[in-house]
Design a protein around this motif. Structure first.
Motif, PDB file in Angstrom:
ATOM      1  N   THR A  58       0.826  -1.211   0.000  1.00 48.00           N
ATOM      2  CA  THR A  58       0.000   0.000   0.000  1.00 48.00           C
ATOM      3  C   THR A  58       0.855   1.255   0.000  1.00 48.00           C
ATOM      4  OG1 THR A  58      -1.766  -1.157   1.166  1.00 48.00           O
ATOM      5  CG2 THR A  58      -1.812   1.246   1.238  1.00 48.00           C
ATOM      6  N   VAL A  59       1.826   1.326   0.893  1.00 44.07           N
ATOM      7  CA  VAL A  59       2.665   2.522   1.002  1.00 44.07           C
ATOM      8  C   VAL A  59       3.451   2.737  -0.289  1.00 44.07           C
ATOM      9  CG1 VAL A  59       4.545   3.636   2.259  1.00 44.07           C
ATOM     10  CG2 VAL A  59       2.794   2.367   3.515  1.00 44.07           C
ATOM     11  N   VAL A  60       4.034   1.687  -0.838  1.00 45.34           N
ATOM     12  CA  VAL A  60       4.816   1.812  -2.072  1.00 45.34           C
ATOM     13  C   VAL A  60       3.920   2.254  -3.229  1.00 45.34           C
ATOM     14  CG1 VAL A  60       6.135   0.525  -3.809  1.00 45.34           C
ATOM     15  CG2 VAL A  60       6.656   0.239  -1.386  1.00 45.34           C
ATOM     16  N   GLU A  61       2.717   1.687  -3.321  1.00 48.22           N
ATOM     17  CA  GLU A  61       1.786   2.047  -4.396  1.00 48.22           C
ATOM     18  C   GLU A  61       1.476   3.544  -4.376  1.00 48.22           C
ATOM     19  OE1 GLU A  61      -2.929   1.397  -5.592  1.00 48.22           O
ATOM     20  OE2 GLU A  61      -2.030   0.131  -4.048  1.00 48.22           O
ATOM     21  N   VAL A  62       1.165   4.074  -3.212  1.00 47.68           N
ATOM     22  CA  VAL A  62       0.831   5.501  -3.094  1.00 47.68           C
ATOM     23  C   VAL A  62       2.058   6.358  -3.366  1.00 47.68           C
ATOM     24  CG1 VAL A  62       0.088   7.310  -1.494  1.00 47.68           C
ATOM     25  CG2 VAL A  62      -1.129   5.129  -1.552  1.00 47.68           C
ATOM     26  N   PHE A  63       3.195   5.987  -2.784  1.00 49.91           N
ATOM     27  CA  PHE A  63       4.410   6.775  -2.949  1.00 49.91           C
ATOM     28  C   PHE A  63       4.880   6.776  -4.396  1.00 49.91           C
ATOM     29  CE2 PHE A  63       9.005   7.656  -2.286  1.00 49.91           C
ATOM     30  CZ  PHE A  63       8.864   8.894  -1.696  1.00 49.91           C
ATOM     31  N   CYS A  99       7.879   5.945   5.957  1.00 47.59           N
ATOM     32  CA  CYS A  99       9.250   6.015   5.453  1.00 47.59           C
ATOM     33  C   CYS A  99      10.013   4.743   5.807  1.00 47.59           C
ATOM     34  CB  CYS A  99       9.944   7.240   6.015  1.00 47.59           C
ATOM     35  SG  CYS A  99      11.561   7.512   5.291  1.00 47.59           S
ATOM     36  N   ALA A 100       9.858   4.267   7.017  1.00 43.32           N
ATOM     37  CA  ALA A 100      10.525   3.031   7.433  1.00 43.32           C
ATOM     38  C   ALA A 100      10.046   1.852   6.590  1.00 43.32           C
ATOM     39  CB  ALA A 100      10.265   2.773   8.919  1.00 43.32           C
ATOM     40  N   VAL A 101       8.759   1.829   6.267  1.00 41.25           N
ATOM     41  CA  VAL A 101       8.208   0.765   5.414  1.00 41.25           C
ATOM     42  C   VAL A 101       8.856   0.829   4.031  1.00 41.25           C
ATOM     43  CG1 VAL A 101       6.111  -0.013   4.220  1.00 41.25           C
ATOM     44  CG2 VAL A 101       6.020   0.568   6.649  1.00 41.25           C
ATOM     45  N   LEU A 102       8.972   2.026   3.460  1.00 39.40           N
ATOM     46  CA  LEU A 102       9.600   2.190   2.144  1.00 39.40           C
ATOM     47  C   LEU A 102      11.058   1.742   2.175  1.00 39.40           C
ATOM     48  CD1 LEU A 102       8.220   5.655   1.002  1.00 39.40           C
ATOM     49  CD2 LEU A 102       7.724   3.428  -0.029  1.00 39.40           C
ATOM     50  N   ARG A 103      11.770   2.168   3.199  1.00 37.74           N
ATOM     51  CA  ARG A 103      13.187   1.809   3.305  1.00 37.74           C
ATOM     52  C   ARG A 103      13.357   0.299   3.463  1.00 37.74           C
ATOM     53  NH1 ARG A 103      16.887   5.596   4.567  1.00 37.74           N
ATOM     54  NH2 ARG A 103      17.942   4.306   6.102  1.00 37.74           N
ATOM     55  N   VAL A 174      14.138  10.002  -4.242  1.00 39.16           N
ATOM     56  CA  VAL A 174      14.039   9.024  -3.157  1.00 39.16           C
ATOM     57  C   VAL A 174      13.569   7.675  -3.699  1.00 39.16           C
ATOM     58  CG1 VAL A 174      12.814   8.432  -1.017  1.00 39.16           C
ATOM     59  CG2 VAL A 174      13.781  10.719  -1.312  1.00 39.16           C
ATOM     60  N   LEU A 175      12.613   7.682  -4.612  1.00 34.78           N
ATOM     61  CA  LEU A 175      12.164   6.425  -5.208  1.00 34.78           C
ATOM     62  C   LEU A 175      13.325   5.704  -5.877  1.00 34.78           C
ATOM     63  CD1 LEU A 175       8.752   7.444  -6.806  1.00 34.78           C
ATOM     64  CD2 LEU A 175       9.106   5.733  -5.024  1.00 34.78           C
ATOM     65  N   ARG A 176      14.129   6.436  -6.623  1.00 24.92           N
ATOM     66  CA  ARG A 176      15.281   5.818  -7.289  1.00 24.92           C
ATOM     67  C   ARG A 176      16.323   5.369  -6.269  1.00 24.92           C
ATOM     68  NH1 ARG A 176      14.590   9.666 -11.965  1.00 24.92           N
ATOM     69  NH2 ARG A 176      13.330   8.385 -13.350  1.00 24.92           N
ATOM     70  N   TRP A 177      16.552   6.199  -5.258  1.00 28.77           N
ATOM     71  CA  TRP A 177      17.526   5.876  -4.209  1.00 28.77           C
ATOM     72  C   TRP A 177      17.141   4.581  -3.498  1.00 28.77           C
ATOM     73  CZ3 TRP A 177      22.213   7.027  -2.568  1.00 28.77           C
ATOM     74  CH2 TRP A 177      22.581   6.750  -1.259  1.00 28.77           C
ATOM     75  N   LEU A 178      15.853   4.443  -3.223  1.00 27.36           N
ATOM     76  CA  LEU A 178      15.369   3.252  -2.526  1.00 27.36           C
ATOM     77  C   LEU A 178      15.175   2.059  -3.451  1.00 27.36           C
ATOM     78  CD1 LEU A 178      12.741   4.890  -0.140  1.00 27.36           C
ATOM     79  CD2 LEU A 178      15.060   4.123   0.420  1.00 27.36           C
ATOM     80  N   GLY A 179      15.292   2.299  -4.758  1.00 31.20           N
ATOM     81  CA  GLY A 179      15.137   1.210  -5.709  1.00 31.20           C
ATOM     82  C   GLY A 179      13.701   0.816  -5.951  1.00 31.20           C
TER      83      GLY A 179
END
Length: 186
Positions: A58-63, A99-103, A174-179
């Protein structure tokens, strides 16, 4: 001057006035968020999703859609106000839990030598340090305080980072940084 709207389904009122920011409070963003985007149509207002859900998908989809995500009980009124102001200026806010979920999702899915790692290698050690802090949700001002640098220096580094990563702004970087976003072709 537009406004910030807190919306719930069926979202019909969105088209009644100029809207600068849409705040979507919902239980299940996987259902509500696509429905909101469909209703918005050509509207270009940024969206901040407020939800109790903090699952990776969910978090990745929205971000990935370039929208903010805030997990309920993970922020206060001042932080929400700051997130709305940031959205009005084209920035995306992600609460600390989101943010922690994304990381975590990025690190779990990373494979050495992948496109994200190649992008990371483009950055200087200072730029990597700044990106690490940016990816935790800190602003340029907060990064400058943390690293004891002038805010202008941090902003200059961010401009360089965006150019190197082929990103138009902090969310994309940030999306690219986190892959979690497709890498640009070199």
């Amino acid at each position: 001057m537009g406004s910030t709207w807190l919306v719930a389904p069926p979202y019909r009122r969105l088209h009644e006035a100029a809207v600068d920011v849409v705040v979507l409070r919902c239980e299940n963003p996987s259902v509500s968020f696509p429905e909101l985007l469909e209703t918005m149509g050509e509207m270009s207002a940024p969206v901040i999703v407020l939800s109790p859900r903090a699952d990776t998908e969910t978090v990745v989809e929205v971000f990935r859609s370039g929208m903010g995500y805030m997990v309920e009980d993970d922020f206060g009124v001042r932080v929400l106000s700051s997130a709305v102001m940031a959205a009005m200026m084209g920035n995306t806010y992600v609460s600390p839990v989101a943010c922690a979920v994304l990381r975590e999702a990025a690190w779990r899915g990373r494979v050495a030598g992948d496109a994200a790692e190649r992008l990371r290698e483009l950055l200087s050690p200072r730029e990597r340090q700044i990106m690490e802090l940016l990816s935790t949700g800190l602003s340029a001002q907060e990064i400058s305080l943390r690293l004891r640098l002038a805010e202008k220096t941090v902003r200059n580094n961010l401009s360089s980072i965006y150019a190197k990563l082929g990103a138009r702004g902090s969310t994309e970087a940030v999306l690219r940084w986190l892959g979690t976003a497709p890498a640009v072709r070199a």
